[in-house]
Design a protein around this motif. Structure first.
Motif, PDB file in Angstrom:
ATOM      1  N   UNK A  40       0.847  -1.185   0.000  1.00 11.69           N
ATOM      2  CA  UNK A  40       0.000   0.000   0.000  1.00 11.69           C
ATOM      3  C   UNK A  40       0.887   1.240   0.000  1.00 11.69           C
ATOM      4  N   UNK A  41       0.705   2.104  -0.990  1.00 14.23           N
ATOM      5  CA  UNK A  41       1.525   3.303  -1.108  1.00 14.23           C
ATOM      6  C   UNK A  41       1.142   4.382  -0.113  1.00 14.23           C
ATOM      7  N   UNK A  42       1.913   5.458  -0.094  1.00 15.52           N
ATOM      8  CA  UNK A  42       1.707   6.568   0.829  1.00 15.52           C
ATOM      9  C   UNK A  42       0.488   7.400   0.442  1.00 15.52           C
ATOM     10  N   UNK A  43      -0.176   7.930   1.456  1.00 13.05           N
ATOM     11  CA  UNK A  43      -1.324   8.836   1.304  1.00 13.05           C
ATOM     12  C   UNK A  43      -2.480   8.202   0.519  1.00 13.05           C
ATOM     13  N   UNK A  44      -2.626   6.898   0.701  1.00  7.87           N
ATOM     14  CA  UNK A  44      -3.791   6.218   0.152  1.00  7.87           C
ATOM     15  C   UNK A  44      -4.946   6.292   1.151  1.00  7.87           C
ATOM     16  N   UNK A  45      -6.160   6.212   0.620  1.00  7.76           N
ATOM     17  CA  UNK A  45      -7.371   6.183   1.442  1.00  7.76           C
ATOM     18  C   UNK A  45      -8.095   4.883   1.141  1.00  7.76           C
ATOM     19  N   UNK A  46      -8.313   4.074   2.179  1.00 11.47           N
ATOM     20  CA  UNK A  46      -8.881   2.739   2.006  1.00 11.47           C
ATOM     21  C   UNK A  46     -10.128   2.632   2.867  1.00 11.47           C
ATOM     22  N   UNK A  47     -11.294   2.560   2.220  1.00 18.03           N
ATOM     23  CA  UNK A  47     -12.548   2.417   2.945  1.00 18.03           C
ATOM     24  C   UNK A  47     -12.890   0.930   3.094  1.00 18.03           C
ATOM     25  N   UNK A  48     -14.135   0.599   3.364  1.00 18.35           N
ATOM     26  CA  UNK A  48     -14.503  -0.771   3.712  1.00 18.35           C
ATOM     27  C   UNK A  48     -14.544  -1.660   2.469  1.00 18.35           C
ATOM     28  N   UNK A  49     -13.372  -2.054   2.015  1.00 19.78           N
ATOM     29  CA  UNK A  49     -13.223  -2.877   0.809  1.00 19.78           C
ATOM     30  C   UNK A  49     -12.307  -4.048   1.090  1.00 19.78           C
ATOM     31  N   UNK A  50     -12.157  -4.930   0.097  1.00 17.69           N
ATOM     32  CA  UNK A  50     -11.348  -6.132   0.231  1.00 17.69           C
ATOM     33  C   UNK A  50     -10.283  -6.165  -0.863  1.00 17.69           C
ATOM     34  N   UNK A  51      -9.045  -6.410  -0.468  1.00 14.66           N
ATOM     35  CA  UNK A  51      -7.927  -6.512  -1.413  1.00 14.66           C
ATOM     36  C   UNK A  51      -7.308  -7.894  -1.280  1.00 14.66           C
ATOM     37  N   UNK A  52      -7.174  -8.581  -2.417  1.00 14.03           N
ATOM     38  CA  UNK A  52      -6.607  -9.916  -2.430  1.00 14.03           C
ATOM     39  C   UNK A  52      -5.082  -9.925  -2.424  1.00 14.03           C
ATOM     40  N   UNK A  53      -4.514 -11.091  -2.625  1.00 19.23           N
ATOM     41  CA  UNK A  53      -3.070 -11.299  -2.522  1.00 19.23           C
ATOM     42  C   UNK A  53      -2.299 -10.602  -3.634  1.00 19.23           C
ATOM     43  N   UNK A  54      -1.065 -10.205  -3.304  1.00 21.49           N
ATOM     44  CA  UNK A  54      -0.095  -9.716  -4.295  1.00 21.49           C
ATOM     45  C   UNK A  54      -0.595  -8.502  -5.072  1.00 21.49           C
ATOM     46  N   UNK A  55      -1.281  -7.617  -4.396  1.00 21.65           N
ATOM     47  CA  UNK A  55      -1.779  -6.379  -5.002  1.00 21.65           C
ATOM     48  C   UNK A  55      -0.871  -5.223  -4.616  1.00 21.65           C
ATOM     49  N   UNK A  56      -0.680  -4.305  -5.551  1.00 21.52           N
ATOM     50  CA  UNK A  56       0.040  -3.063  -5.289  1.00 21.52           C
ATOM     51  C   UNK A  56      -0.909  -1.896  -5.494  1.00 21.52           C
ATOM     52  N   UNK A  57      -0.945  -0.976  -4.521  1.00 18.41           N
ATOM     53  CA  UNK A  57      -1.750   0.241  -4.611  1.00 18.41           C
ATOM     54  C   UNK A  57      -0.797   1.430  -4.568  1.00 18.41           C
ATOM     55  N   UNK A  58      -0.824   2.260  -5.609  1.00 15.90           N
ATOM     56  CA  UNK A  58       0.108   3.368  -5.714  1.00 15.90           C
ATOM     57  C   UNK A  58      -0.213   4.523  -4.781  1.00 15.90           C
ATOM     58  N   UNK A  59       0.774   5.392  -4.579  1.00 16.43           N
ATOM     59  CA  UNK A  59       0.629   6.575  -3.735  1.00 16.43           C
ATOM     60  C   UNK A  59      -0.571   7.425  -4.171  1.00 16.43           C
TER      61      UNK A  59
END
Length: 210
Positions: free
Chosen positions: A126-145
């Motif tokens: 998970x990158x910097x300054x991300x906003x993550x609400x009530x969701x689901x993320x599976x394996x080996x995922x990248x989320x950018x800044x």
């Protein structure tokens, strides 16, 4: 104990205040919550809220005991405000709800907001300054800044989400999809193939629009 100011008094800001209050209540008081910084006229008008606006972003000068939480959902606004405030020496905190499931062998950047009901599994970055609400993320995922993932999204395994991406509520992303920097995934979209840089997509299956 640090004095904490919330940057942005809109809906995301008020949700973030509840998140911070939950952290203080559940884990023990971590911050002295001072109030909001916001440049818009009377952003809390007619809104019930436990704290008020105590200053503007444009006039804010960091004190030695200050920390900030960035409560802005729009990626481009996040990028602008972080550059502005860090240029003044501001320091940012992450706020992760105690009941969020942060997975195993995952990494989380600076200034991240994670709300109650969020979950991720394993080997997620998970990158910097991300906003993550009530969701689901599976394996080996990248989320950018600077990206935002709204509520009730389902991000499948091996997905790559670029920098400054906005994902609306109830979006589903198929495995191994790549989502380009600065793209916008409209609410309810079902994303089955790669999304180009800066694209806006909508529908089931999702197609580029606008």
């Amino acid at each position: 104990m640090k004095d904490l100011y919330i940057v942005g008094a809109g809906g995301c800001g008020r949700e973030t205040l509840v998140l911070l209050q939950d952290i203080n209540r559940i884990t023990g008081t971590k911050w002295n919550l001072k109030g909001f910084l916001d440049d818009t006229p009377d952003p809390l008008h007619d809104k019930a809220c436990d704290l008020g606006v105590v200053g503007t972003i444009r006039d804010y000068s960091p004190g030695p005991n200050d920390v900030l939480v960035l409560a802005i959902a729009a990626p481009q606004d996040k990028i602008m405000l972080v550059k502005l405030l860090k240029g003044r020496g501001a320091k940012f905190e992450s706020a992760i709800h105690p009941y969020a499931n942060m997975g195993r062998h995952c990494s989380v950047g600076e200034g991240v907001l994670v709300q109650n009901g969020f979950g991720m599994t394993v080997n997620v970055n998970i990158g910097s300054f991300t906003t993550l609400l009530s969701s689901c993320i599976g394996h080996d995922v990248t989320v950018g800044d600077y990206s935002t993932i709204s509520s009730h999204c389902n991000i499948s395994g091996n997905v790559s989400i670029g920098k400054g991406v906005f994902i609306g509520g109830n979006v589903a992303v198929a495995p191994k999809v790549s989502i380009g920097d600065g793209s916008y995934l409209c609410m309810g979209s079902v994303v089955l193939k790669d999304v180009a840089i800066g694209a806006k997509i909508l529908g089931n299956p999702a197609r580029e629009v606008g």
